[in-house]
Design an enzyme around this catalytic site. Structure first.
Site, PDB file in Angstrom:
ATOM      1  NE  ARG A 231      -4.338  -0.449   2.491  1.00  6.80           N
ATOM      2  CZ  ARG A 231      -5.225  -1.455   2.570  1.00  6.80           C
ATOM      3  NH1 ARG A 231      -4.843  -2.700   2.541  1.00  6.80           N
ATOM      4  NH2 ARG A 231      -6.502  -1.185   2.680  1.00  6.80           N
TER       5      ARG A 231
ATOM      6  NE  ARG B 174     -12.988  -4.340   7.345  1.00  4.01           N
ATOM      7  CZ  ARG B 174     -12.196  -4.164   6.309  1.00  4.01           C
ATOM      8  NH1 ARG B 174     -12.132  -5.097   5.372  1.00  4.01           N
ATOM      9  NH2 ARG B 174     -11.474  -3.085   6.193  1.00  4.01           N
TER      10      ARG B 174
ATOM     11  NE  ARG C 280     -11.258   1.341   5.139  1.00  2.00           N
ATOM     12  CZ  ARG C 280     -12.449   0.717   5.129  1.00  2.00           C
ATOM     13  NH1 ARG C 280     -13.477   1.239   5.777  1.00  2.00           N
ATOM     14  NH2 ARG C 280     -12.589  -0.414   4.480  1.00  2.00           N
TER      15      ARG C 280
HETATM   16  P1  ADP Z   1     -10.113  -2.930   2.586  1.00  4.20           P
HETATM   17  O1  ADP Z   1     -10.622  -4.329   2.364  1.00  4.20           O
HETATM   18  O2  ADP Z   1     -11.191  -1.993   2.971  1.00  4.20           O
HETATM   19  O3  ADP Z   1      -9.248  -2.449   1.474  1.00  4.20           O
HETATM   20  P2  ADP Z   1      -8.166  -4.038   4.441  1.00  4.20           P
HETATM   21  O4  ADP Z   1      -8.902  -5.140   5.085  1.00  4.20           O
HETATM   22  O5  ADP Z   1      -7.198  -4.379   3.367  1.00  4.20           O
HETATM   23  O6  ADP Z   1      -9.208  -2.945   3.898  1.00  4.20           O
HETATM   24  O7  ADP Z   1      -7.392  -3.189   5.528  1.00  4.20           O
HETATM   25  C1  ADP Z   1      -8.025  -2.724   6.708  1.00  4.20           C
HETATM   26  C2  ADP Z   1      -7.083  -1.794   7.466  1.00  4.20           C
HETATM   27  O8  ADP Z   1      -5.895  -2.510   7.841  1.00  4.20           O
HETATM   28  C3  ADP Z   1      -6.561  -0.602   6.664  1.00  4.20           C
HETATM   29  O9  ADP Z   1      -7.467   0.508   6.715  1.00  4.20           O
HETATM   30  C4  ADP Z   1      -5.244  -0.292   7.395  1.00  4.20           C
HETATM   31  O10 ADP Z   1      -5.475   0.354   8.637  1.00  4.20           O
HETATM   32  C5  ADP Z   1      -4.727  -1.693   7.713  1.00  4.20           C
HETATM   33  N1  ADP Z   1      -3.885  -2.253   6.620  1.00  4.20           N
HETATM   34  C6  ADP Z   1      -4.158  -3.356   5.871  1.00  4.20           C
HETATM   35  N2  ADP Z   1      -3.168  -3.607   4.993  1.00  4.20           N
HETATM   36  C7  ADP Z   1      -2.243  -2.631   5.166  1.00  4.20           C
HETATM   37  C8  ADP Z   1      -0.994  -2.310   4.540  1.00  4.20           C
HETATM   38  N3  ADP Z   1      -0.489  -3.056   3.545  1.00  4.20           N
HETATM   39  N4  ADP Z   1      -0.308  -1.222   5.016  1.00  4.20           N
HETATM   40  C9  ADP Z   1      -0.791  -0.474   6.014  1.00  4.20           C
HETATM   41  N5  ADP Z   1      -1.970  -0.697   6.637  1.00  4.20           N
HETATM   42  C10 ADP Z   1      -2.693  -1.764   6.229  1.00  4.20           C
END
Ligand code: ADP
Ligand code: ADP
Ligand code: ZN
Length: 218
Positions: free
Chosen positions: A88, A161, A172
């Site tokens: 990310r 969630r 986000r």
């Molecule tokens: P979504 O499915 O909404 O894209 P995720 O489940 O991938 O969200 O991620 C949920 C949260 O976990 C993010 O908002 C962040 O806080 C954290 N997160 C997940 N993956 C990463 C990453 N690669 N780097 C930094 N934070 C992360």
């Protein structure tokens, strides 16, 4: 061996497509979001540390998520990995390249799931998942056949969630545009980028992704 990244904002459909690839191709899904949520429920020190950051919709540190991925790559054997929600940041992208090289492996394709912001509010606010098998549902676009019961495993443990609300989504999305969207240019220049229309129906998106996987070099 095919390793791919699913890239896209929250709600783009990364988790939904990753689960199909696991089922259909035996690939292994590495979702840093799932790993972080697991760390929270099991009450580890790291889980406690990241809880507030996740609820606010901000990114946790590169160090933490790179550590999680590094551990999986050293312990899990797979015919291919699907990186879902990782990398990310540019720092994470560099680290992933180094880690794959260290394991004698490569990144084959990056699939950008393109969607527009207007669609994401509806996607995120309607999302729920099975707490037992992880199947992803939506109130409107993918409801369970029997209300309150998971189609896949029959569980009634369906969950929403804490961060799937409009407020957190706004943060986000800003995080995505500021820190993650530069990866589109990064992987374009690495000649790995493929763009699919994430607004199409689930099966149509899956078909587009299958085309890329069956011919990643094009
Ligand atoms: P979504 O499915 O909404 O894209 P995720 O489940 O991938 O969200 O991620 C949920 C949260 O976990 C993010 O908002 C962040 O806080 C954290 N997160 C997940 N993956 C990463 C990453 N690669 N780097 C930094 N934070 C992360
Ligand atoms: P991400 O992992 O990128 O955050 P998800 O796979 O969790 O996204 O999908 C977000 C929500 O949108 C879920 O409720 C899911 O059922 C729904 N969804 C996913 N793909 C599609 C699609 N192509 N069309 C309509 N709804 C979808
Ligand atoms: Zn289930």
């Amino acid at each position: 061996m095919t390793n791919i990244i699913l890239l896209g904002p929250p709600g783009a459909g990364k988790g939904t497509q990753a689960r199909k690839l696991v089922e259909e191709r035996g690939m292994v899904q590495l979702s840093t979001g799932d790993m972080l949520r697991e760390a929270r429920t099991s009450g580890t020190e790291m889980g406690k540390k990241v809880a507030a950051v996740m609820d606010a919709g901000q990114l946790v540190t590169d160090e933490i998520v790179i550590g999680l991925i590094e551990e999986k790559l050293s312990t899990v054997k797979a015919p291919g990995f699907i990186f879902d929600g990782f990398p990310r940041t540019l720092g994470q992208a560099d680290a992933l390249g180094d880690l794959l090289a260290k394991h004698g492996s490569t990144l084959d394709a990056v699939i950008e799931m393109r969607v527009d912001d207007a669609a994401l509010v509806a996607r995120i606010t309607g999302r729920f998942t099975c707490g037992d098998c992880g199947e992803v549902y939506h109130d409107v676009t993918k409801p369970t056949k029997v209300p309150g019961v998971c189609d896949v495993c029959g569980s009634t443990n369906l969950k929403r969630r804490a961060d799937d609300n409009e407020d957190s989504l706004r943060t986000r999305l800003m995080e995505y545009y500021k820190k993650t969207s530069p990866l589109v240019g990064y992987y374009y220049h690495a000649k790995k980028l493929h763009v699919v229309d994430g607004l199409a129906e689930i099966e149509a998106v899956a078909a587009e992704i299958a085309k890329v996987l069956d011919n990643p070099a094009t």
